[in-house]
Design a protein around this motif. Structure first.
Motif, PDB file in Angstrom:
ATOM      1  N   VAL A   1       0.823  -1.223   0.000  1.00  0.00           N
ATOM      2  CA  VAL A   1       0.000   0.000   0.000  1.00  0.00           C
ATOM      3  C   VAL A   1       0.851   1.265   0.000  1.00  0.00           C
ATOM      4  O   VAL A   1       0.342   2.343  -0.317  1.00  0.00           O
ATOM      5  CB  VAL A   1      -0.948   0.006   1.219  1.00  0.00           C
ATOM      6  CG1 VAL A   1      -1.967  -1.110   1.092  1.00  0.00           C
ATOM      7  CG2 VAL A   1      -0.175  -0.126   2.522  1.00  0.00           C
ATOM      8  N   VAL A   2       2.134   1.161   0.362  1.00  0.00           N
ATOM      9  CA  VAL A   2       3.005   2.349   0.363  1.00  0.00           C
ATOM     10  C   VAL A   2       4.115   2.224  -0.675  1.00  0.00           C
ATOM     11  O   VAL A   2       5.143   2.897  -0.564  1.00  0.00           O
ATOM     12  CB  VAL A   2       3.617   2.580   1.763  1.00  0.00           C
ATOM     13  CG1 VAL A   2       2.553   2.940   2.766  1.00  0.00           C
ATOM     14  CG2 VAL A   2       4.404   1.350   2.218  1.00  0.00           C
ATOM     15  N   ALA A   3       3.901   1.379  -1.677  1.00  0.00           N
ATOM     16  CA  ALA A   3       4.955   1.123  -2.666  1.00  0.00           C
ATOM     17  C   ALA A   3       5.393   2.393  -3.377  1.00  0.00           C
ATOM     18  O   ALA A   3       6.574   2.527  -3.743  1.00  0.00           O
ATOM     19  CB  ALA A   3       4.466   0.090  -3.684  1.00  0.00           C
ATOM     20  N   ASN A   4       4.491   3.349  -3.580  1.00  0.00           N
ATOM     21  CA  ASN A   4       4.816   4.590  -4.288  1.00  0.00           C
ATOM     22  C   ASN A   4       4.905   5.792  -3.353  1.00  0.00           C
ATOM     23  O   ASN A   4       4.757   6.934  -3.783  1.00  0.00           O
ATOM     24  CB  ASN A   4       3.768   4.853  -5.375  1.00  0.00           C
ATOM     25  CG  ASN A   4       3.809   3.808  -6.480  1.00  0.00           C
ATOM     26  OD1 ASN A   4       4.882   3.473  -6.990  1.00  0.00           O
ATOM     27  ND2 ASN A   4       2.659   3.270  -6.840  1.00  0.00           N
ATOM     28  N   THR A   5       5.170   5.525  -2.082  1.00  0.00           N
ATOM     29  CA  THR A   5       5.330   6.579  -1.087  1.00  0.00           C
ATOM     30  C   THR A   5       6.808   6.850  -0.858  1.00  0.00           C
ATOM     31  O   THR A   5       7.638   5.938  -0.924  1.00  0.00           O
ATOM     32  CB  THR A   5       4.668   6.162   0.241  1.00  0.00           C
ATOM     33  OG1 THR A   5       3.294   5.864   0.004  1.00  0.00           O
ATOM     34  CG2 THR A   5       4.767   7.270   1.276  1.00  0.00           C
ATOM     35  N   TYR A   6       7.157   8.108  -0.589  1.00  0.00           N
ATOM     36  CA  TYR A   6       8.547   8.452  -0.299  1.00  0.00           C
ATOM     37  C   TYR A   6       9.023   7.738   0.977  1.00  0.00           C
ATOM     38  O   TYR A   6       8.249   7.519   1.909  1.00  0.00           O
ATOM     39  CB  TYR A   6       8.711   9.953  -0.105  1.00  0.00           C
ATOM     40  CG  TYR A   6       8.660  10.761  -1.382  1.00  0.00           C
ATOM     41  CD1 TYR A   6       9.057  10.212  -2.596  1.00  0.00           C
ATOM     42  CD2 TYR A   6       8.226  12.080  -1.383  1.00  0.00           C
ATOM     43  CE1 TYR A   6       9.014  10.950  -3.762  1.00  0.00           C
ATOM     44  CE2 TYR A   6       8.185  12.833  -2.542  1.00  0.00           C
ATOM     45  CZ  TYR A   6       8.574  12.255  -3.730  1.00  0.00           C
ATOM     46  OH  TYR A   6       8.533  12.992  -4.891  1.00  0.00           O
ATOM     47  N   ILE A   7      10.319   7.417   1.008  1.00  0.00           N
ATOM     48  CA  ILE A   7      10.917   6.859   2.216  1.00  0.00           C
ATOM     49  C   ILE A   7      10.754   7.853   3.362  1.00  0.00           C
ATOM     50  O   ILE A   7      10.372   7.495   4.476  1.00  0.00           O
ATOM     51  CB  ILE A   7      12.406   6.551   1.998  1.00  0.00           C
ATOM     52  CG1 ILE A   7      12.582   5.467   0.914  1.00  0.00           C
ATOM     53  CG2 ILE A   7      13.066   6.131   3.296  1.00  0.00           C
ATOM     54  CD1 ILE A   7      12.012   4.121   1.296  1.00  0.00           C
ATOM     55  N   GLY A   8      11.033   9.107   3.083  1.00  0.00           N
ATOM     56  CA  GLY A   8      10.828  10.167   4.061  1.00  0.00           C
ATOM     57  C   GLY A   8      11.908  10.205   5.122  1.00  0.00           C
ATOM     58  O   GLY A   8      12.859   9.422   5.136  1.00  0.00           O
ATOM     59  N   GLY A   9      11.740  11.152   6.054  1.00  0.00           N
ATOM     60  CA  GLY A   9      12.704  11.349   7.124  1.00  0.00           C
ATOM     61  C   GLY A   9      12.435  12.649   7.825  1.00  0.00           C
ATOM     62  O   GLY A   9      11.301  13.140   7.849  1.00  0.00           O
TER      63      GLY A   9
END
Length: 629
Positions: free
Chosen positions: A223-231
């Protein structure tokens, strides 16, 4: 061979090339329509069966859905997890009398971890536990070949000593998630997948990519495959999801051995359970041997482990090495039954933590030596004699199967890195360009900031060309200083990229040389564009004679490359940006003061005149004004 036969072999090799040493038996595959085959172990033929590529794709989709279902539903140690034909080559690990000590000021040595022995089989999920200072992370680092200092003992993989190909089949997940923040989850997993094996030119990417989808499903990341890794700078997936991305990257390396150092630290109980659940699915589904350092897991998490290796501290010594399911009975047999409604692992640690209120360290160390040590030594001695296929043999057998099936795997490589230098460059360039385009500051700082500064300084020195030469010196000095100082703005990004590079290269994804070339090709190019634009804009406002422009541009670019290299060197040596900046500022100040603008060589103290000889700005100002005078 007909095209239909070639297609069949290709499909079978895609599924069978990664089979474990034990392989798949015929009965185990009969329940999968169209995929009946003999064992897929190396050097053993498989039964041919005719099915189309569409059947293969549907089967992989079914596997993906099965894995996702396992993650989405409650999982216990008794939950059946059928092994996939996309499994890894089986790798066992045997270690004998592994110990570690550090030198003391009096030249004696302080023992951190006393000799520990053991053996673990493919597909097992192993917990390494103990109080702080017991050496559990040290033990993991030694088993994973990450310990750079000297240690004692013998470590064997399938009965063989580790060699330069060990990194091809092993993955190490540290305590921190080291990934670019503008990366997307699927891109991160696919990055490791592509760098751990040359692409098979005759296999459609749609089929190969399904294996990545299966990894994402196993770790609950679909479900988060196209979400940024973030930080801390970019909003993206949660901390628990980011931890699972790191684990998924390790598995995507086609690793048969997974070493995870405290993967649940800092996570909520729910996220910690999700991480361990994913590792159990991967271990059983793909035959991966996973060794995990973990702190006091809750009951549901602890029950997911197959084996427990428990250490005590001061110094580190083994107090239990056996099945997790038998640990409670072992403690009871030692006279310390686990209290009702308590967490067994909490109780275990309370008893083996030195200085604790109910500690019984000596009792359990003695019990281990009396009850378990002899049996473990017998197993280790037996497994040392049972040599399985080497890493090179397994990799070569896999390559031969793919070649025979006309999958186009390329040339077999015996190097530590799985892909060619050209492939490394291509994949790294793609990542670098993607991250740069997504990060506004990556473009603003090297290009837009010099343009803005060029306009500002240009306005200040408007029509300076019509004024006295002494005033023009100030303009040239400011132009050169601005060009030289531009590289300092990139130091934070260089240090951040260096951290990512150190992690990736330690995992054998690519070479340092490839990383440097890509950095020069992208970062230096952007900075060079900004420097050229800055110089042109300031020169247009100045009104100087255009006959001098080529010479000024030449010296400006020469100083740009000198200072950019200098700042890159500082970023490479300094542990963080603050120290790099503190180290760079004195050199910059000295070069500017001894450039001939603030103080001339004749007026400087005689014992400091040599500094003019090493000032890049001084050479530029001298050459420019000899021409303009």
């Amino acid at each position: 061979m007909t095209s239909a036969e070639e297609g069949t072999d290709r499909q079978q090799a895609l599924l069978g090339a990664g089979g474990g040493a034990a392989g798949l038996d015929r009965a185990g595959s009969e329940d999968q329509p169209g995929l009946n085959r003999w064992t897929t172990a190396p050097m053993v033929p498989w039964e041919r069966s005719n099915y189309s590529s569409e059947d293969l794709l549907q089967w992989i989709k079914h596997e993906q859905q099965s894995v996702r279902s396992l993650f989405d539903n409650p999982l216990t140690v008794d939950t059946p997890i059928p092994k996939s034909m996309l499994g890894r080559p089986g790798m066992s690990i045997t270690f004998k009398d592994v110990s570690y000590s550090i030198p003391k000021p009096d030249r004696s040595r302080q023992m951190i971890l006393e000799p520990v022995s053991g053996h673990f089989e493919p597909g097992e999920l192993v917990a390494i536990m103990g109080p702080s200072g017991c050496g559990k992370s040290t033990l993991l680092d030694m088993l994973a070949s990450k310990k750079t200092s000297r240690y004692e003992g013998e470590i064997l993989i399938n009965g063989h000593k580790r060699d330069h190909l060990f990194q091809r089949v092993a993955a190490y997940v540290g305590q921190e998630d080291v990934m670019p923040q503008h990366w997307k989850v699927r891109e991160a997993v696919e990055f490791n997948w592509r760098l751990k094996a040359e692409a098979m030119s005759n296999v459609p990417w749609e089929i190969q990519s399904r294996a990545i989808d299966m990894m994402l499903a196993a770790f609950g990341l679909t479900v988060v495959a196209n979400t940024y890794i973030g930080g801390d700078k970019v909003r993206g997936c949660s901390g628990g999801q980011r931890r699972r991305v790191t684990l998924a990257r390790g598995v995507a390396q086609r690793a048969s051995l997974l070493f995870a150092d405290e993967p649940t630290s800092g996570l909520s109980a729910t996220d910690a359970e999700a991480c361990v659940k994913a590792m159990r699915i991967i271990a059983k589904k793909f035959g991966v041997l996973a060794l995990v350092v973990i702190h006091q897991p809750r009951v549901e998490v602890a029950q997911l482990f197959d084996k427990l290796l428990l250490l005590t501290a001061n110094p580190g010594r083994c107090v239990y090495n056996g099945p997790m399911a038998e640990a409670v009975a072992y403690w009871k047999s030692c006279g310390y039954p686990v209290p009702e409604f308590s967490n067994p692992t909490d109780f275990f640690l309370d008893l083996v933590t030195p200085g604790g209120p109910i500690e019984q360290v000596d009792l359990f160390v003695t019990a281990f030596r009396d009850r378990q040590l002899a049996g473990i030594r017998d197993i280790v001695a037996q497994k040392r004699q049972e040599q399985g296929p080497t890493v090179e043999h397994l990799l070569q057998a896999q390559h031969q199967q793919q070649t025979a099936a006309r999958m186009g795997p390329g040339t077999f490589r015996k190097q530590r890195l799985a892909v060619s230098f050209g492939t490394q460059l291509r994949i790294l360039f793609k990542r670098k360009l993607t991250l740069t385009l997504r990060n506004p500051s990556a473009i603003f700082m090297p290009i837009l900031m010099p343009v803005f500064t060029g306009v500002l300084l240009g306005v200040m020195y408007t029509d300076i060309g019509s004024k006295a030469l002494q005033q023009q010196v100030s303009f040239v000095f400011m132009l050169l200083v601005r060009i030289c100082m531009g590289g300092m703005q990139l130091m934070p990004q260089l240090i951040e990229d260096r951290t990512v590079m150190k992690y990736d290269t330690s995992e054998g994804l690519y070479s340092v040389q490839a990383f440097i070339i890509v950095g020069i090709g992208v970062d230096i190019t952007l900075s060079l564009i900004g420097a050229v634009l800055n110089c042109i804009i300031m020169y247009v406002f100045s009104g100087l004679n255009w006959d001098y422009f080529p010479m000024i541009m030449e010296w400006s670019l020469l100083n740009f490359f000198v200072f950019d290299s200098f700042f890159a060197m500082m970023a490479a040596f300094a542990p963080n940006f603050q120290i790099a900046q503190v180290c760079a500022i004195p050199f910059n100040s000295i070069f500017m003061m001894f450039s001939g603008f603030m103080i001339s060589k004749n007026s400087a103290p005689s014992y400091l005149r040599w500094v003019f000889e090493i000032s890049p700005i001084g050479y530029a100002i001298q050459a420019i004004f000899i021409r303009m005078a």
